[in-house]
Enzyme design. Structure first.
Site, mmCIF file in Angstrom:
data_model
loop_
_atom_site.group_PDB
_atom_site.id
_atom_site.type_symbol
_atom_site.label_atom_id
_atom_site.label_comp_id
_atom_site.label_asym_id
_atom_site.label_seq_id
_atom_site.Cartn_x
_atom_site.Cartn_y
_atom_site.Cartn_z
ATOM 1 N N HIS A 103 20.679 9.782 -20.792
ATOM 2 C CA HIS A 103 21.928 10.108 -21.491
ATOM 3 C C HIS A 103 22.996 9.029 -21.340
ATOM 4 C CE1 HIS A 103 20.046 13.874 -19.925
ATOM 5 N NE2 HIS A 103 20.187 14.294 -21.165
ATOM 6 N N ASP A 205 -6.699 -2.969 14.457
ATOM 7 C CA ASP A 205 -8.169 -2.999 14.356
ATOM 8 C C ASP A 205 -8.724 -4.393 14.061
ATOM 9 O OD1 ASP A 205 -10.866 -2.629 13.768
ATOM 10 O OD2 ASP A 205 -10.523 -0.627 12.975
ATOM 11 N N HIS A 208 -13.364 -4.098 13.420
ATOM 12 C CA HIS A 208 -14.161 -3.983 12.197
ATOM 13 C C HIS A 208 -14.515 -5.345 11.598
ATOM 14 C CE1 HIS A 208 -10.366 -4.973 10.228
ATOM 15 N NE2 HIS A 208 -11.009 -5.119 9.091
ATOM 16 N N HIS A 213 -16.540 -7.369 7.423
ATOM 17 C CA HIS A 213 -16.313 -8.592 6.650
ATOM 18 C C HIS A 213 -17.431 -9.619 6.834
ATOM 19 C CE1 HIS A 213 -12.450 -6.967 5.690
ATOM 20 N NE2 HIS A 213 -11.986 -7.067 6.913
HETATM 21 S S1 FES Z 1 22.234 10.154 -17.843
HETATM 22 FE FE1 FES Z 1 21.265 12.078 -17.904
HETATM 23 S S2 FES Z 1 19.643 11.830 -16.491
HETATM 24 FE FE2 FES Z 1 20.676 9.961 -16.408
HETATM 25 FE FE FE2 Z 2 -10.269 -6.015 7.359
#
Ligand code: FES
Ligand code: FE2
Length: 442
Positions: A103, A205, A208, A213
């Site tokens: 708005h 960790d 692992h 890897h």
């Molecule tokens: S102006 Fe209405 S929700 Fe932002």
């Molecule tokens: Fe990793």
């Protein structure tokens, strides 16, 4: 929801699987953990001029981080106070004001409401705009160009919150003379797993790495017969403190096959030329320590050896969004920066050879947790229990050998303290008591 008393003390290294899947616990986590921790917002280099802004999240709350006209950085909830629309829908950019697309309420760079369409005609001049600014993030800390935000006024100051972790963090923040900069842009992807798997792994960790890897290491080495390699008892330390964690074997132990090839000779030569200066600035031990894995509690992590920095944003108990950046020395020559950028893409981008291994593990663990039986009992986080030492090997705080789960226990203890709603005072007193016990038993 799980019995919270059951997670009051995780020093024994037992963690109930439900902490990764329980939806009620997740809501509590957003409020008590993300609502009371210092959370990474942005790095200086991402907000180059007045009006520069970016969108991020504190937990699931969308946040606008904005460079003000006087250079200060402020942050506010990216939610219009009218009817809740996301005020700014652009990831990042530069602006003079932010106008809601629903708005048309408009906000200034600090989130103050400055214009309302139809202020006289429909609000009859009766809307007090000063009361309807966006929700401000009340506390912002600038730690050497890294901005963190916190909702709670009870949380300790950021440097106290860091505690001994500051020494390790500064191995990154003070690494290069004129500081760091991030490669522009953020890589983002979604992984179907709880955020704690990733944040805790980055804290703790190393175990692992040679297994998960292995294929990546072998592929990188490009040598026939290469084998994945990590000596489990390699020199190096794993640190825990205030829920933060960092560690990793110190090179040369860390030079696994292929890791020296990630960035190529341009970077390696530049690094060699600058090594002495680096050691002078932050010390040799800290220069090594800052090459490891690290998490500042709860969800800001980096991996020094491959120059990747990230936030694991929670997205429900079973999903997270990973946001990553590549960081580099601001003053490095362009070709060095380019080597770094490409090397990090190769290893720890969404398609990186290491990154994909990690995501695979976490999503599988999460899938298994769909079963009721799979959510019974405890996970074992006991590695290295009782073998911690304080202020040894030239690094501060409570540490263990580099392959341990000390930092995971510290991470879960802090998480548990916060999620259960303990006050900071209670946490500090309990921690002091434990530290005293530690001295007695030593
Ligand atoms: S102006 Fe209405 S929700 Fe932002
Ligand atoms: Fe990793």
């Amino acid at each position: 929801m799980i019995d919270l008393n059951g997670i009051a003390d995780v020093r024994g290294g037992l963690v109930p699987p439900e902490i990764y899947s329980d939806p009620d616990l997740y809501q509590l986590e957003l409020q008590n953990v993300f609502g009371r921790s210092w959370l990474f917002l942005a790095h200086d280099s991402q907000l180059p001029k007045p009006g520069s802004f970016l969108q991020t999240y504190m937990g699931e709350d969308p946040i606008l981080v904005v460079r003000q006209r006087d250079g200060e950085v402020k942050a506010f909830l990216n939610q219009c106070r009218h009817r809740g629309m996301r005020i700014c829908r652009t990831d990042a950019g530069a602006a003079k004001t932010f106008t809601c697309s629903y708005h048309g309420w408009a906000y200034d760079l600090a989130g103050n409401l400055i214009n309302v369409p139809g202020e006289e005609a429909v609000y009859h001049g009766e809307l007090d705009k000063s009361r309807w600014g966006a929700h401000k993030v009340p506390r912002i800390a600038n730690h050497k160009g890294f901005y963190f935000g916190c909702w709670s006024d009870e949380t300790p100051e950021f440097t106290d919150y860091l505690g001994d972790m500051a020494w390790y963090f500064d191995g990154l923040a003070d690494r290069w003379d004129n500081g760091l900069e991030l490669v522009p842009g953020t890589s983002k992807w979604v992984i179907d797993c709880n955020w704690k798997f990733a944040a805790e792994q980055a804290a703790s960790d190393m175990y692992h790495a040679p297994i998960s890897h292995a294929s990546a290491q072998i592929a990188l080495s490009a040598e026939a017969g290469a084998q994945a390699y990590l000596p489990y008892d390699a020199p190096g330390r794993q640190f825990t403190g205030n829920g933060h964690g960092t560690g990793g074997p110190w090179p040369p132990a860390l030079v696994m096959p292929g890791t020296d090839k990630v960035y190529g000779p341009v970077y390696e030569n530049w690094l060699a030329d600058n090594q002495q200066e680096l050691h002078r600035r932050i010390g040799e031990t800290r220069a090594l320590a800052a090459l490891g894995h690290a998490t500042i509690f709860p969800n800001f992590s980096w991996l020094g050896i491959t120059a990747t920095m990230r936030v694991y944003h929670p997205r429900g108990p079973e999903q997270m969004e990973v946001w990553t950046w590549t960081y580099m020395p601001k003053d490095a020559p362009e070709e060095v920066k380019e080597s770094l950028r490409l090397g990090t893409q190769y290893t720890f981008s969404p398609a990186g050879v290491f990154e994909t291994d990690d995501g695979e593990n976490w999503t599988e663990v999460q899938r298994v947790l769909r079963g009721w039986k799979a959510r019974t009992g405890s996970f074992n986080v006991q590695m290295g229990l009782g073998h911690e030492e304080r202020d040894v090997h030239g690094v501060p705080g409570l540490t263990n050998q580099s392959v341990a789960e000390t930092a995971a226990r510290g991470f879960y203890q802090r998480w548990s303290d916060l999620v259960r709603g303990l006050s900071w005072q209670e946490i500090a007193e309990r921690d002091a008591k434990r530290a005293a016990e530690e001295v007695k038993s030593a």
